[in-house]
Design a protein around this motif. Sequence first.
Motif, short mmCIF file in Angstrom:
data_model
loop_
_atom_site.label_atom_id
_atom_site.label_comp_id
_atom_site.label_asym_id
_atom_site.label_seq_id
_atom_site.Cartn_x
_atom_site.Cartn_y
_atom_site.Cartn_z
N SER A 32 0.82 -1.21 0.00
CA SER A 32 0.00 0.00 0.00
C SER A 32 0.86 1.26 0.00
O SER A 32 0.53 2.26 -0.67
N TYR A 33 1.96 1.23 0.72
CA TYR A 33 2.86 2.38 0.77
C TYR A 33 3.42 2.69 -0.62
O TYR A 33 3.40 3.85 -1.07
N HIS A 34 3.89 1.68 -1.31
CA HIS A 34 4.49 1.91 -2.63
C HIS A 34 3.42 2.23 -3.68
O HIS A 34 3.68 2.99 -4.62
N LEU A 35 2.22 1.68 -3.51
CA LEU A 35 1.12 2.07 -4.39
C LEU A 35 0.81 3.55 -4.23
O LEU A 35 0.53 4.26 -5.21
N ARG A 36 0.86 4.03 -2.99
CA ARG A 36 0.59 5.46 -2.76
C ARG A 36 1.63 6.32 -3.45
O ARG A 36 1.30 7.37 -4.04
N LEU A 37 2.89 5.91 -3.42
CA LEU A 37 3.93 6.67 -4.11
C LEU A 37 3.69 6.70 -5.61
O LEU A 37 3.88 7.74 -6.28
N LEU A 38 3.26 5.57 -6.17
CA LEU A 38 2.97 5.51 -7.61
C LEU A 38 1.74 6.36 -7.95
O LEU A 38 1.70 6.99 -9.01
N ARG A 39 0.77 6.40 -7.05
CA ARG A 39 -0.40 7.26 -7.27
C ARG A 39 0.00 8.73 -7.17
O ARG A 39 -0.42 9.55 -8.00
N ASP A 40 0.82 9.06 -6.19
CA ASP A 40 1.28 10.45 -6.05
C ASP A 40 2.09 10.88 -7.27
O ASP A 40 2.07 12.06 -7.65
N GLY A 41 2.77 9.92 -7.89
CA GLY A 41 3.56 10.23 -9.08
C GLY A 41 2.73 10.27 -10.35
O GLY A 41 3.27 10.52 -11.44
N GLY A 42 1.42 10.00 -10.24
CA GLY A 42 0.53 10.08 -11.40
C GLY A 42 0.57 8.88 -12.32
O GLY A 42 -0.03 8.91 -13.40
N LEU A 43 1.22 7.80 -11.91
CA LEU A 43 1.33 6.62 -12.77
C LEU A 43 0.20 5.62 -12.54
O LEU A 43 -0.15 4.86 -13.44
N VAL A 44 -0.36 5.62 -11.34
CA VAL A 44 -1.38 4.64 -10.98
C VAL A 44 -2.62 5.37 -10.45
O VAL A 44 -2.51 6.38 -9.74
N THR A 45 -3.79 4.87 -10.82
CA THR A 45 -5.06 5.40 -10.31
C THR A 45 -5.82 4.26 -9.64
O THR A 45 -5.52 3.08 -9.85
N ALA A 46 -6.83 4.62 -8.84
CA ALA A 46 -7.64 3.62 -8.15
C ALA A 46 -9.12 3.96 -8.35
O ALA A 46 -9.51 5.13 -8.31
N THR A 47 -9.93 2.94 -8.58
CA THR A 47 -11.37 3.11 -8.69
C THR A 47 -12.06 2.13 -7.77
O THR A 47 -11.61 0.99 -7.60
N ARG A 48 -13.15 2.56 -7.18
CA ARG A 48 -13.91 1.71 -6.26
C ARG A 48 -14.56 0.57 -7.04
O ARG A 48 -15.12 0.77 -8.12
N SER A 49 -14.46 -0.64 -6.51
CA SER A 49 -15.04 -1.80 -7.16
C SER A 49 -16.56 -1.71 -7.18
O SER A 49 -17.18 -1.36 -6.17
N THR A 50 -17.16 -2.02 -8.33
CA THR A 50 -18.61 -2.03 -8.43
C THR A 50 -19.19 -3.36 -7.95
O THR A 50 -20.41 -3.50 -7.85
N PHE A 51 -18.32 -4.32 -7.67
CA PHE A 51 -18.77 -5.60 -7.12
C PHE A 51 -18.79 -5.55 -5.60
O PHE A 51 -19.75 -5.95 -4.96
N ASP A 52 -17.73 -5.02 -5.02
CA ASP A 52 -17.63 -4.86 -3.57
C ASP A 52 -17.12 -3.45 -3.30
O ASP A 52 -15.94 -3.16 -3.49
N GLY A 53 -18.01 -2.58 -2.88
CA GLY A 53 -17.66 -1.17 -2.69
C GLY A 53 -16.59 -0.92 -1.66
O GLY A 53 -16.06 0.18 -1.57
N ARG A 54 -16.24 -1.93 -0.86
CA ARG A 54 -15.16 -1.76 0.13
C ARG A 54 -13.79 -1.96 -0.51
O ARG A 54 -12.78 -1.70 0.13
#
Length: 253
Positions: A49-71
């Motif tokens: 999760s920490y490294h995913l956050r760095l990739l998101r902050d760098g604009g390379l990775v995005t996240a979308t809420r699952s439409t199957f399980d909203g959690r």
Amino acid sequence: MGSPRNTAPPFVRLAAHPLRWRLLTELARSDLRVRELVSLLDQPQNLVSYHLRLLRDGGLVTATRSTFDGRDSYYHLDLDRCAHALAGTAAALHPALQWESAPPVRAPRSVLFVCTGNSARSPIAEARLRHHTAGHVQVSSAGTHPRPRLHPHAVRALHDRFGVDVASSRPRHLDTLTGRRFDYVITLCDKAREVCRDLGDPAGRLHWSIPDPATARAGDDYPAFLRVAADIDTRVRHLLPVLAATEAQEIKP
């Protein structure tokens, strides 16, 4: 502080870390959830999760809420951003470095796109891949619970944005394709992904977590379809080198 010539470009600094590079390579293939990345990388969730956050902050990775399980959330690698970053990295090293375009797909390949209703996302993907490969790929789409007809906004978006007419097409049920073999089965709906876990060779199963444009807030319906059509077209273009690379591996002596 070093001069700009002695400082690695941001993409290099992000991608050079071994765990972040592994995250990038896994997400380059398919949209995935954190727990799936934890399993693939065999690393603690807090570290992933920490490294995913760095990739998101760098604009390379995005996240979308699952439409199957909203959690849950699906993580997606922005390949266009990566391409621009890599081009900038090459130019920073030497202006003579150029990127070659991917070879065309020539050998017959088969791809199935699946979503729930087969009324918008999967027909758009089918139409765009058929266009980009000029008939060299056998493309189909189907739904786990198909609607009676294509969504009129999906038909309109394909016509307005790409000049493609699919008005005569009709949704089909996934069961009608039972027994057929596909090189790639790509789900575009989080719900469909859960249903289709046992469909086809696992090596050829990919997931694109794309929200249903029909669920857009009132007044934003058609623009949502245009955005989804553009997103799918981008993903399809990035799929072409994958199909060509698979072809090259199969014919290698």
